[in-house]
Motif scaffolding. Structure first.
Motif, short mmCIF file in Angstrom:
data_model
loop_
_atom_site.label_atom_id
_atom_site.label_comp_id
_atom_site.label_asym_id
_atom_site.label_seq_id
_atom_site.Cartn_x
_atom_site.Cartn_y
_atom_site.Cartn_z
N ASN A 1 0.76 -1.13 -0.13
CA ASN A 1 -0.04 -0.01 -0.03
C ASN A 1 0.71 1.26 0.12
N LYS A 2 2.01 1.07 0.71
CA LYS A 2 2.74 2.58 0.68
C LYS A 2 3.22 2.73 -0.76
N TRP A 3 3.75 1.57 -1.50
CA TRP A 3 4.13 1.78 -2.82
C TRP A 3 2.90 2.22 -3.89
N ILE A 4 1.69 1.62 -3.65
CA ILE A 4 0.57 2.21 -4.23
C ILE A 4 0.49 3.71 -4.26
N VAL A 5 0.69 4.33 -2.93
CA VAL A 5 0.30 5.82 -2.80
C VAL A 5 1.48 6.52 -3.35
N VAL A 6 2.54 6.04 -3.30
CA VAL A 6 3.79 6.62 -3.68
C VAL A 6 3.48 6.62 -5.34
N LEU A 7 3.42 5.44 -5.97
CA LEU A 7 3.23 5.42 -7.48
C LEU A 7 2.12 6.17 -7.89
N SER A 8 1.31 6.25 -7.19
CA SER A 8 -0.18 6.79 -7.53
C SER A 8 -0.05 8.41 -7.65
N ILE A 9 1.09 8.77 -6.87
CA ILE A 9 1.29 10.33 -6.90
C ILE A 9 2.55 10.43 -7.96
N VAL A 10 3.57 9.92 -8.08
CA VAL A 10 4.74 10.18 -8.56
C VAL A 10 4.40 9.92 -10.32
N ILE A 11 3.78 8.79 -10.43
CA ILE A 11 3.55 8.78 -12.06
C ILE A 11 2.80 9.89 -12.63
N ILE B 1 -7.59 11.25 -20.19
CA ILE B 1 -6.52 11.71 -19.38
C ILE B 1 -6.99 11.70 -17.96
N VAL B 2 -8.16 12.24 -17.43
CA VAL B 2 -8.63 12.02 -16.01
C VAL B 2 -8.58 10.78 -15.61
N LEU B 3 -9.28 9.76 -16.43
CA LEU B 3 -9.28 8.66 -15.95
C LEU B 3 -8.06 7.64 -15.86
N SER B 4 -7.25 7.98 -16.85
CA SER B 4 -5.91 7.70 -16.77
C SER B 4 -5.06 7.79 -15.54
N VAL B 5 -5.30 8.84 -14.94
CA VAL B 5 -4.53 9.15 -13.59
C VAL B 5 -5.47 8.23 -12.68
N ILE B 6 -6.62 8.44 -12.54
CA ILE B 6 -7.54 7.58 -11.58
C ILE B 6 -7.29 6.21 -11.52
N VAL B 7 -6.98 5.57 -12.88
CA VAL B 7 -6.84 4.15 -12.95
C VAL B 7 -5.69 3.63 -12.27
N ILE B 8 -4.56 4.36 -12.05
CA ILE B 8 -3.27 3.95 -11.50
C ILE B 8 -3.68 3.06 -10.20
N PRO B 9 -4.00 4.02 -9.36
CA PRO B 9 -4.10 3.21 -7.95
C PRO B 9 -5.17 2.10 -7.85
N PHE B 10 -6.24 2.10 -8.70
CA PHE B 10 -7.15 1.15 -8.92
C PHE B 10 -6.30 -0.11 -9.34
N VAL B 11 -5.49 -0.12 -10.38
CA VAL B 11 -4.68 -1.08 -10.95
C VAL B 11 -4.03 -1.74 -9.95
N LEU B 12 -3.17 -0.92 -9.20
CA LEU B 12 -2.30 -1.24 -8.09
C LEU B 12 -2.88 -1.88 -7.07
N ILE B 13 -4.03 -1.47 -6.46
CA ILE B 13 -4.85 -1.85 -5.65
C ILE B 13 -5.45 -3.29 -5.87
N THR B 14 -6.02 -3.60 -7.09
CA THR B 14 -6.64 -4.57 -7.58
C THR B 14 -5.36 -5.87 -7.65
N TYR B 15 -4.31 -5.36 -8.44
CA TYR B 15 -3.04 -6.43 -8.35
C TYR B 15 -2.82 -6.71 -6.98
N VAL B 16 -2.65 -5.87 -6.12
CA VAL B 16 -2.07 -6.33 -4.67
C VAL B 16 -3.01 -6.95 -4.03
N LYS B 17 -4.36 -6.93 -4.03
CA LYS B 17 -5.42 -7.97 -3.50
C LYS B 17 -5.26 -9.33 -4.07
#
Length: 180
Positions: free
Chosen positions: A12-22, A125-141
């Motif tokens: 989850n720490k990586w998800i937050v970091v990547l969702s902001i940094v990317i 563009i908006v959804l491409s930013v929003i989808v980043i944490p969703f993809v990462l969270i889904t993958y981690v689950k």
């Protein structure tokens, strides 16, 4: 069960970091044109049809992965989802490379089609930013074998990711006549 929550906490720490940094990195690098800064680099003008094709392939892979999981082909589903993630990363690298070496292309359509184009572009563009944490969270689950929560979040992630992949192709097709 505590192991699973520890796994998820770790990622989850990586998800937050990547969702902001990317998104920040893309926004910053989008405005950097190496040629205008004096670097002797060739414009990577050949990339847009390639990364648009990667978006199309990603959409097909996502649909195949949905078919696989609905037909209990879990290993295939897992492999396809990893490939979809790799395709999205590859797209992002090519997209940044193009915009760092080439001038942005302006959409030249007029009238109603202009509004349609900008609606699709902005939602993409908006959804491409929003989808980043969703993809990462889904993958981690899934990684944490928390399949009930994986399934719940995937129901949100899938249509957003599919929309982003498909609209990436549409945006390219709409703007391609205006490439120099």
């Amino acid at each position: 069960m505590s192991n699973l929550s520890e796994v998820e906490k770790k990622y989850n720490k990586w998800i937050v970091v990547l969702s902001i940094v990317i998104p920040l990195a893309v926004a910053l690098l989008f405005g950097v044109n190496l040629r205008k800064l004096g670097f002797d680099v060739q414009p990577l003008t050949f990339l847009p049809p390639i990364y648009a094709s990667i978006n199309g392939v990603t959409a097909i892979i996502l649909l195949a992965a949905l078919w696989a999981v609905k037909n209990k082909k879990i290993v295939l589903h897992e492999r396809l989802m990893k490939i979809a993630i790799m395709c999205s990363v590859l797209f992002l690298l090519m997209y940044i490379g193009y915009h760092m070496t080439s001038d942005s292309t302006k959409f030249g359509g007029e009238g109603l089609i202009r509004y349609v184009y900008y609606f699709i572009l902005i939602t993409h563009i908006v959804l491409s930013v929003i989808v980043i944490p969703f993809v990462l969270i889904t993958y981690v689950k899934a990684l944490a074998k928390n399949f009930d929560k994986h399934k719940k979040i995937a129901r949100i992630t899938f249509p957003i990711w599919l929309y982003v992949a498909i609209t990436g192709v549409i945006v390219y097709l709409m703007i391609s006549p205006y490439y120099v």
